[in-house]
Design an enzyme around this catalytic site. Structure first.
Site, short mmCIF file in Angstrom:
data_model
loop_
_atom_site.label_atom_id
_atom_site.label_comp_id
_atom_site.label_asym_id
_atom_site.label_seq_id
_atom_site.Cartn_x
_atom_site.Cartn_y
_atom_site.Cartn_z
N CYS A 65 9.37 14.62 17.31
CA CYS A 65 8.92 14.63 15.91
C CYS A 65 8.92 16.01 15.24
CB CYS A 65 7.58 13.92 15.77
SG CYS A 65 6.52 13.94 17.18
N ARG A 87 8.02 15.30 30.10
CA ARG A 87 6.56 15.34 30.17
C ARG A 87 6.14 15.51 31.63
NH1 ARG A 87 5.10 10.45 25.83
NH2 ARG A 87 6.24 11.41 24.10
N GLN A 109 14.28 8.74 24.43
CA GLN A 109 13.68 7.78 23.50
C GLN A 109 14.68 7.32 22.45
OE1 GLN A 109 10.44 10.37 22.09
NE2 GLN A 109 8.99 8.94 23.02
N ASP A 140 14.33 7.19 19.32
CA ASP A 140 13.28 7.74 18.47
C ASP A 140 13.78 7.91 17.04
OD1 ASP A 140 10.75 8.65 18.06
OD2 ASP A 140 11.10 10.65 18.84
N HIS A 143 12.27 8.91 12.81
CA HIS A 143 11.18 9.27 11.90
C HIS A 143 11.64 9.00 10.48
CE1 HIS A 143 10.27 11.47 15.60
NE2 HIS A 143 9.02 11.19 15.28
N LYS A 146 -1.38 3.34 14.86
CA LYS A 146 -0.06 2.84 15.20
C LYS A 146 -0.08 1.33 15.41
CE LYS A 146 -0.74 4.07 20.07
NZ LYS A 146 -0.14 4.68 21.28
N HIS A 177 6.58 7.47 12.50
CA HIS A 177 7.18 7.63 13.82
C HIS A 177 7.47 6.23 14.36
CE1 HIS A 177 5.24 11.78 14.31
NE2 HIS A 177 4.57 11.24 13.30
#
Length: 663
Positions: free
Chosen positions: A355, A384, A402, A404, A406, A490, A536
């Site tokens: 992000c 991570r 991911q 992912d 945004h 979320k 997100h």
């Protein structure tokens, strides 16, 4: 007198010392028999704990399955601890919580770690304790008395924990039985009224593992005994059947059988993808790209390593640093002493999420209100630093990618964008045959942003789901207080797989915090600077975990379009080798991933081997098929064999091999 308000609005006046059990008996003897606990002012409590003032009361019975299971599993954990200390004197007890499907307890054995060979004897002792129907009595102790009790009994772990609990916290103990031989454990509760309230045939001890005291590898290693516990034997049997099914579907074993991937110590927590496994990955990646292209996203790629100052500004450095892989500037030292970090080192970190980098792309150039919504997508590789013991196959890794994205949008666009995402997620999950439920995770105790920000964000997500028609019992709609991220509430998508397990996968978060912290702005219709809202969102979650879920959901029998090898042409006799090559070539020309098996082996051996590898279509040819230009088709999971012409085979398999969005 205390005023006790019942769920129907009626009020009963009771004297101090009255318990929920007394109220249940006053209403009806049958209710008193059925009641196992109580919710007093919303808090789950023992049925025999006296009221402390005016209260609302809802009696809990075994029909309230969620509460009943939590109570039973908590009791099983305590009974387990008592049984272990009966059988193994000198064993110290620590903690024993309930879990999603059972319970566990951590012990410090006197002589040796426990093994699975100990479990049958412990189970038998637990049944004896249940048969005694010992009352479970809640007591409040002073800190000094409790520490003295634990110390005198050699319970150093309990004494340490009691000494560290907050000064204003009430310390409670549960006593099982009566007299000097009563067994004690420090516990907040609640519990059922006695050990005999759980079913002696509805639990099973399942395994033993090591666990560090308080989860810190610097502390003592304990023995953890796991069990599963239910309200009755039928529920236990159903659960054990699910476990058997889960073992058959274990993605780690199937990954080996299908030659998809492997994990090894040299890259602990990261995946070595084999050609077959990476074909699945590429199929999912191509599928998702088609989906996001059609939905108006722009794909980007951002750096793996970013300056620590960026993570400080975003808030991740303070909230998430222990889970990040940090890279300092280093000055080489001697071989013996290793590197030295200089005083003016510029700290960098491998990105744990994408992000902040997407905000930096948004900030390049001036954005107008006409440019919004701007949807940035990335197959973003993240790292991570997950604890060693938490890693589990593809389901939890340290390096993952991911799907992912945004969405930077104006406030008036939020609900519409979330609705569009709900529709996209619905279509994708249904393409894979999943049903799902939706949860709204609300503000946590520790969070960034103002109450006004959180009020708006939660309301917008709720409104979008209502408008999408998904905030219903059919979709398992539920709100989860305190479970949002530190920067945003979320929506969560919980998939249900073929054997009834749920997996939290997709999410969309409505974030006003990060655009503020990283100074993202656009020029509004009024010519002034405004903050965008940042949504997100992810659907797979991570490719690694989603592939693991797919393998287990389909028990390795993936949809043909995702199968690494979609067909194998196997010969019965060598005279058919040339025809087998011709059949395979025709399939490949039609876009089907096909191989040949021309080995000098019996056909039953070949069928068995390719079934283990989960090849969806085995095309068998012999001398007769070569002469007639036909094939014998065996499809995975079916005992039936179809005899069809070659051109019919090609057309059939080409249709099956076409991804859902291209049919």
């Amino acid at each position: 007198m205390f005023r006790i308000t019942l769920p129907d609005g009626s009020v009963r006046e009771v004297a101090p010392g009255t318990t929920p059990a007394d109220v249940a008996l006053a209403i009806a003897p049958s209710l008193a028999k059925a009641a196992i606990a109580a919710r007093v002012d919303g808090e789950l409590r023992d049925i025999g704990r006296p009221f402390e003032g005016d209260s609302s009361l809802a009696l809990v019975t075994s029909k309230d399955e969620k509460d009943a299971l939590e109570l039973a599993r908590h009791d099983y954990a305590h009974i387990l601890a008592e049984a272990v200390q009966n059988l193994f004197p000198g064993t110290q007890i620590t903690f024993g919580p309930s879990t999603d499907d059972g319970f566990y307890y951590d012990f410090a054995p006197k002589d040796r770690p426990f093994t699975e060979e100990d479990l049958p004897a412990i189970e038998a002792e637990m049944r004896k304790i249940i048969g005694k129907n010992e009352p479970l009595i809640r007591e409040v102790w002073s800190r000094a008395d409790l520490i003295a009790r634990w110390t005198a009994q050699g319970e150093s772990f309990k004494a340490e924990w009691a000494a560290e609990l907050p000064e204003n916290e009430e310390l409670t103990v549960y006593r099982a039985g009566k007299g000097e031989n009563a067994w004690l454990d420090m516990c907040r509760g609640p519990h059922l009224a006695s050990t005999g309230k759980v079913d002696p045939n509805a639990f099973k001890l399942t395994r033993v593992s090591g666990a560090y005291w308080r989860g810190d590898q610097k502390n003592a290693m304990l023995s953890r005994i796991y069990g599963t516990g239910w309200l009755n034997k039928k529920q236990l049997d159903e659960h054990l059947h699910r476990l058997e099914e889960a073992a058959k579907r274990d993605h780690r074993r199937l990954g080996q059988d299908m030659d998809l991937f492997h994990l090894q110590q040299e890259a602990h927590g990261s995946v070595f993808w084999h050609p077959n496994g990476y074909l699945i990955w590429r199929g999912l990646e191509a599928y998702m790209r088609r989906a996001i292209d059609a939905a108006g996203y722009s794909e980007v790629k951002t750096p793996q390593v970013m300056d620590a100052r960026q993570w400080e500004q975003s808030g991740h450095w303070g909230k998430y640093r222990e889970n990040m892989f940090v890279i300092p500037d280093e000055v080489p030292n001697t071989e013996d002493e290793g590197p030295i970090v200089s005083d003016d080192a510029e700290w960098m970190a491998l990105k744990p999420m994408n992000c902040p980098a997407h905000v930096l792309i948004f900030r390049q150039g001036i954005k107008s209100y006409r440019d919004l919504p701007l949807r940035l997508y990335e197959n973003g590789c993240c790292h991570r630093n997950e604890p060693h013991g938490a890693l589990h196959g593809l389901m939890r890794v340290r390096q993952f990618t991911q799907d992912d994205a945004h969405i930077f949008c104006r406030e008036d666009q939020i609900v519409e964008e979330v609705q569009a995402f709900c529709a996209l997620a619905d279509r994708i999950y249904k393409d894979f045959g999943f049903t799902y439920s939706i949860k709204l995770a609300l503000r946590p105790e520790k969070r960034f942003g103002t109450e006004e920000m959180w009020d708006k964000a939660e309301a917008e997500l709720r409104d979008a789901v209502v408008r999408a028609g998904l905030a219903t019992e059919e979709y398992g709609w539920e709100e989860l207080p305190g479970e949002g991220a530190f920067y945003a509430p979320k929506l969560e998508w919980h998939l249900t797989d073929a054997i009834g397990r749920t997996w939290q996968v997709g999410t969309i978060q409505s974030d006003r915090v990060l655009p503020e912290r990283l100074d993202a702005t656009y020029v509004g219709e009024d010519g002034e600077r405004h903050r965008p809202v940042m949504l997100h969102r992810a659907i797979f979650g991570s490719y690694e975990r989603f592939i693991g879920i797919l393998i287990e959901h389909f028990a390795g029998k993936l949809p043909v379009w995702l199968a690494p090898t979609q067909a194998v042409v196997a010969t019965i006799v060598s005279d058919a080798d040339d025809y087998a090559k011709e059949v395979a070539a025709a399939l490949v020309k039609a876009g089907i991933r096909a191989d040949t098996d021309l080995r000098n082996e019996k056909i039953n051996y070949k069928v068995r081997e390719h079934s283990v590898a989960k090849v969806p279509n085995l095309v068998v040819v012999g001398k007769r098929e070569a002469e007639e230009r036909t094939v014998a088709l065996r499809q995975l999971g079916s005992d039936r064999q179809q005899f069809i012409k070659l051109d019919e085979l090609v057309a059939m398999l080409a249709t099956d091999a076409t991804p859902p969005d291209l049919k």
